[in-house]
Design a protein around this motif. Structure first.
Motif, PDB file in Angstrom:
ATOM      1  N   ILE A 188      43.195  47.257  34.679  1.00 12.69           N
ATOM      2  CA  ILE A 188      44.035  48.239  35.349  1.00 12.69           C
ATOM      3  C   ILE A 188      43.221  49.478  35.699  1.00 12.69           C
ATOM      4  O   ILE A 188      42.603  50.093  34.829  1.00 12.69           O
ATOM      5  N   ALA A 189      43.206  49.816  36.972  1.00 12.71           N
ATOM      6  CA  ALA A 189      42.497  51.017  37.438  1.00 12.71           C
ATOM      7  C   ALA A 189      43.472  52.183  37.519  1.00 12.71           C
ATOM      8  O   ALA A 189      44.569  52.048  38.060  1.00 12.71           O
ATOM      9  N   LEU A 190      43.056  53.299  36.956  1.00 16.99           N
ATOM     10  CA  LEU A 190      43.821  54.542  36.992  1.00 16.99           C
ATOM     11  C   LEU A 190      42.915  55.643  37.484  1.00 16.99           C
ATOM     12  O   LEU A 190      41.795  55.386  37.924  1.00 16.99           O
ATOM     13  N   TYR A 191      43.361  56.859  37.382  1.00 18.23           N
ATOM     14  CA  TYR A 191      42.555  58.019  37.751  1.00 18.23           C
ATOM     15  C   TYR A 191      42.838  59.097  36.722  1.00 18.23           C
ATOM     16  O   TYR A 191      43.860  59.062  36.025  1.00 18.23           O
ATOM     17  N   TYR A 248      33.561  55.654  49.775  1.00 15.34           N
ATOM     18  CA  TYR A 248      34.178  54.534  49.073  1.00 15.34           C
ATOM     19  C   TYR A 248      34.176  54.784  47.575  1.00 15.34           C
ATOM     20  O   TYR A 248      33.394  55.593  47.063  1.00 15.34           O
ATOM     21  N   LEU A 249      35.047  54.050  46.882  1.00 20.11           N
ATOM     22  CA  LEU A 249      35.135  54.138  45.430  1.00 20.11           C
ATOM     23  C   LEU A 249      34.731  52.826  44.784  1.00 20.11           C
ATOM     24  O   LEU A 249      34.932  51.753  45.356  1.00 20.11           O
ATOM     25  N   CYS A 300      34.014  46.777  38.110  1.00 18.58           N
ATOM     26  CA  CYS A 300      34.883  45.627  38.364  1.00 18.58           C
ATOM     27  C   CYS A 300      35.152  45.558  39.868  1.00 18.58           C
ATOM     28  O   CYS A 300      35.643  46.535  40.447  1.00 18.58           O
ATOM     29  N   PRO A 301      34.839  44.431  40.514  1.00 20.56           N
ATOM     30  CA  PRO A 301      35.182  44.292  41.933  1.00 20.56           C
ATOM     31  C   PRO A 301      36.690  44.473  42.111  1.00 20.56           C
ATOM     32  O   PRO A 301      37.485  44.013  41.283  1.00 20.56           O
ATOM     33  N   LYS A 309      45.998  40.389  44.728  1.00 22.83           N
ATOM     34  CA  LYS A 309      45.831  41.462  43.745  1.00 22.83           C
ATOM     35  C   LYS A 309      44.639  42.305  44.130  1.00 22.83           C
ATOM     36  O   LYS A 309      43.812  41.857  44.904  1.00 22.83           O
ATOM     37  N   PRO A 310      44.589  43.508  43.660  1.00 25.22           N
ATOM     38  CA  PRO A 310      45.473  44.108  42.676  1.00 25.22           C
ATOM     39  C   PRO A 310      46.807  44.529  43.292  1.00 25.22           C
ATOM     40  O   PRO A 310      46.922  44.706  44.498  1.00 25.22           O
ATOM     41  N   ILE A 311      47.793  44.708  42.419  1.00 25.69           N
ATOM     42  CA  ILE A 311      49.027  45.378  42.833  1.00 25.69           C
ATOM     43  C   ILE A 311      48.666  46.856  42.915  1.00 25.69           C
ATOM     44  O   ILE A 311      48.113  47.416  41.972  1.00 25.69           O
ATOM     45  N   VAL A 312      48.944  47.484  44.041  1.00 26.73           N
ATOM     46  CA  VAL A 312      48.601  48.896  44.236  1.00 26.73           C
ATOM     47  C   VAL A 312      49.877  49.723  44.079  1.00 26.73           C
ATOM     48  O   VAL A 312      50.871  49.475  44.775  1.00 26.73           O
TER      49      VAL A 312
END
Length: 193
Positions: free
Chosen positions: A45-48, A83-84, A113-114, A156-159
């Protein structure tokens, strides 16, 4: 209103929230999302990290770790301007400040992680409307990073966009490069399209 005016107005609104209101919102968001995501196991899971009055994510990060999910944070791409990348973040991960004054993990290519391997990606935003249009800070980092994902319609991912309820506006003027969202979560509601 144009995009710049909306950004200014909504940033003032969210920055005017008291510390208590911010904490209550963060707690409510955490409860909302943990319930929504309870069927996920060991997810990526990507967060900020919260900046400029954004809805707090620290409580959610802690809860996700407690549930054995891997948490990834955005890192400004060192070679592809605008880009991130998303890098694994653990409690003791070394951090640095990027050129915008935002904390991010010190780049470690072995922990990237790609995007297509992430299960969920939470994105910040300045404003949103009832059609799922998202207005960011203006740098276009998330729009550029997610463009291929939307063009190829990856599963995925679900954004999921995260925002305070006061960030909802009647209409977000869009540009060709803007990426609409199918899910925006606030402490009070889940908007899905």
């Amino acid at each position: 209103m144009n995009r710049a005016q909306i950004r200014e107005l909504v940033r003032k609104k969210r920055n005017s929230l008291t510390k208590k209101q911010q904490q209550e919102a963060e707690n409510a968001l955490n409860l909302n999302l943990i319930q929504q995501l309870k069927h996920y196991k060991n997810a990526k899971i990507a967060l900020y990290l919260t900046n400029d009055g954004e809805l707090g994510t620290n409580k959610l990060i802690q809860s996700l770790r407690t549930l054995n999910h891997q948490v990834y944070l955005p890192v400004i791409h060192p070679f592809s301007a605008g880009y991130l990348l998303f890098q694994l973040h653990e409690e003791n991960s070394p951090m640095s400040t990027n050129r915008y004054g935002i904390f991010e993990p010190k780049l470690n290519c072995s922990q990237i992680c790609p995007i297509e391997q992430l299960d969920i990606l939470f994105t910040p935003l300045v404003a949103f409307d009832a059609q799922g249009n998202r207005l960011g800070m203006g740098g276009g980092f998330y729009d550029r990073t997610l463009a291929k994902y939307y063009q190829e319609q990856w599963q995925k991912p679900i954004v999921i966009g995260l925002a305070h309820e006061c960030q909802k506006v009647d209409h977000v003027p869009t540009e060709a490069w803007d990426i609409p969202l199918k899910w925006i979560a606030t402490p009070e509601f889940n908007y899905r399209w």
